[in-house]
Motif scaffolding. Structure first.
Motif, mmCIF file in Angstrom:
data_model
loop_
_atom_site.group_PDB
_atom_site.id
_atom_site.type_symbol
_atom_site.label_atom_id
_atom_site.label_comp_id
_atom_site.label_asym_id
_atom_site.label_seq_id
_atom_site.Cartn_x
_atom_site.Cartn_y
_atom_site.Cartn_z
ATOM 1 N N MET A 127 0.841 -1.000 -0.167
ATOM 2 C CA MET A 127 -0.241 0.019 -0.041
ATOM 3 C C MET A 127 0.867 1.326 0.068
ATOM 4 O O MET A 127 0.475 2.214 -0.575
ATOM 5 C CB MET A 127 -0.820 -0.026 1.144
ATOM 6 N N ILE A 128 1.821 1.034 0.759
ATOM 7 C CA ILE A 128 2.761 2.430 0.818
ATOM 8 C C ILE A 128 3.621 2.714 -0.700
ATOM 9 O O ILE A 128 3.525 3.720 -1.331
ATOM 10 C CB ILE A 128 4.002 2.236 1.737
ATOM 11 N N VAL A 129 3.790 1.716 -1.295
ATOM 12 C CA VAL A 129 4.342 1.885 -2.512
ATOM 13 C C VAL A 129 3.165 2.287 -3.556
ATOM 14 O O VAL A 129 3.706 3.235 -4.294
ATOM 15 C CB VAL A 129 5.126 0.454 -3.151
ATOM 16 N N ARG A 130 2.199 1.697 -3.523
ATOM 17 C CA ARG A 130 1.085 2.175 -4.256
ATOM 18 C C ARG A 130 0.876 3.861 -4.285
ATOM 19 O O ARG A 130 0.515 4.451 -5.099
ATOM 20 C CB ARG A 130 -0.168 1.344 -4.206
ATOM 21 N N ALA A 131 0.877 3.954 -2.890
ATOM 22 C CA ALA A 131 0.268 5.396 -2.561
ATOM 23 C C ALA A 131 1.359 6.406 -3.090
ATOM 24 O O ALA A 131 0.993 7.304 -3.779
ATOM 25 C CB ALA A 131 0.362 5.809 -1.208
ATOM 26 N N TYR A 132 2.669 5.997 -3.027
ATOM 27 C CA TYR A 132 3.801 6.906 -3.547
ATOM 28 C C TYR A 132 3.563 6.822 -5.174
ATOM 29 O O TYR A 132 4.007 7.859 -5.895
ATOM 30 C CB TYR A 132 5.163 6.426 -3.187
ATOM 31 N N ARG A 133 3.456 5.503 -5.824
ATOM 32 C CA ARG A 133 3.155 5.974 -7.115
ATOM 33 C C ARG A 133 1.990 6.648 -7.775
ATOM 34 O O ARG A 133 1.769 7.300 -8.564
ATOM 35 C CB ARG A 133 2.994 4.490 -7.878
ATOM 36 N N LEU A 134 0.919 6.582 -6.960
ATOM 37 C CA LEU A 134 -0.273 7.248 -7.235
ATOM 38 C C LEU A 134 0.060 8.675 -6.898
ATOM 39 O O LEU A 134 -0.331 9.943 -7.958
ATOM 40 C CB LEU A 134 -1.541 7.023 -6.272
ATOM 41 N N LEU A 135 0.711 9.428 -5.731
ATOM 42 C CA LEU A 135 1.323 10.698 -5.570
ATOM 43 C C LEU A 135 2.093 11.158 -6.781
ATOM 44 O O LEU A 135 1.903 12.097 -7.378
ATOM 45 C CB LEU A 135 1.995 10.666 -4.323
ATOM 46 N N GLY A 136 3.099 10.301 -7.163
ATOM 47 C CA GLY A 136 3.846 10.603 -8.346
ATOM 48 C C GLY A 136 3.019 10.937 -9.630
ATOM 49 O O GLY A 136 3.315 11.981 -10.397
#
Length: 105
Positions: free
Chosen positions: A1-10
């Protein structure tokens, strides 16, 4: 979820042309497969009506200090299993209103 959140933010930053995020190749390896707990510092500067039983008063002002305020989960008198974000926001809004009223006098 953390990695996914960073990708969405990017992706959102790029879409809005506000900036970009570069995620390193081994970024996912920094996070365990299973994350537990929240590790919030709840109760470390407990809110209380007196300095004998707490650190801050009802307005989040540190007892005995004229101009030092704390707004965060550390002022909670107890904690639960849910994330503290909404309560922290409510405390911050209440503190902002209190400080604003003091400054306008």
């Amino acid at each position: 979820m953390i990695v996914r959140a960073y990708r969405l933010l990017g992706s959102e930053l790029a879409r809005l042309r506000l900036g970009f995020m570069r995620i390193e190749k081994n970024f996912e390896a920094l996070f365990p497969n299973e994350v537990w707990g929240g590790c919030h510092h709840m109760g470390t500067t407990r809110m209380s009506s007196s300095a004998a039983t707490g650190v801050v008063d009802r307005n989040c002002r540190v007892h005995g200090m004229e101009n030092l305020f704390i707004a965060g989960s550390s002022v909670f008198s107890t904690s639960g299993a849910a994330n503290p974000t909404l309560t922290i926001v409510a405390l911050s809004i209440r503190l902002a209103a209190h400080l604003s009223s003091k400054l306008s006098n």
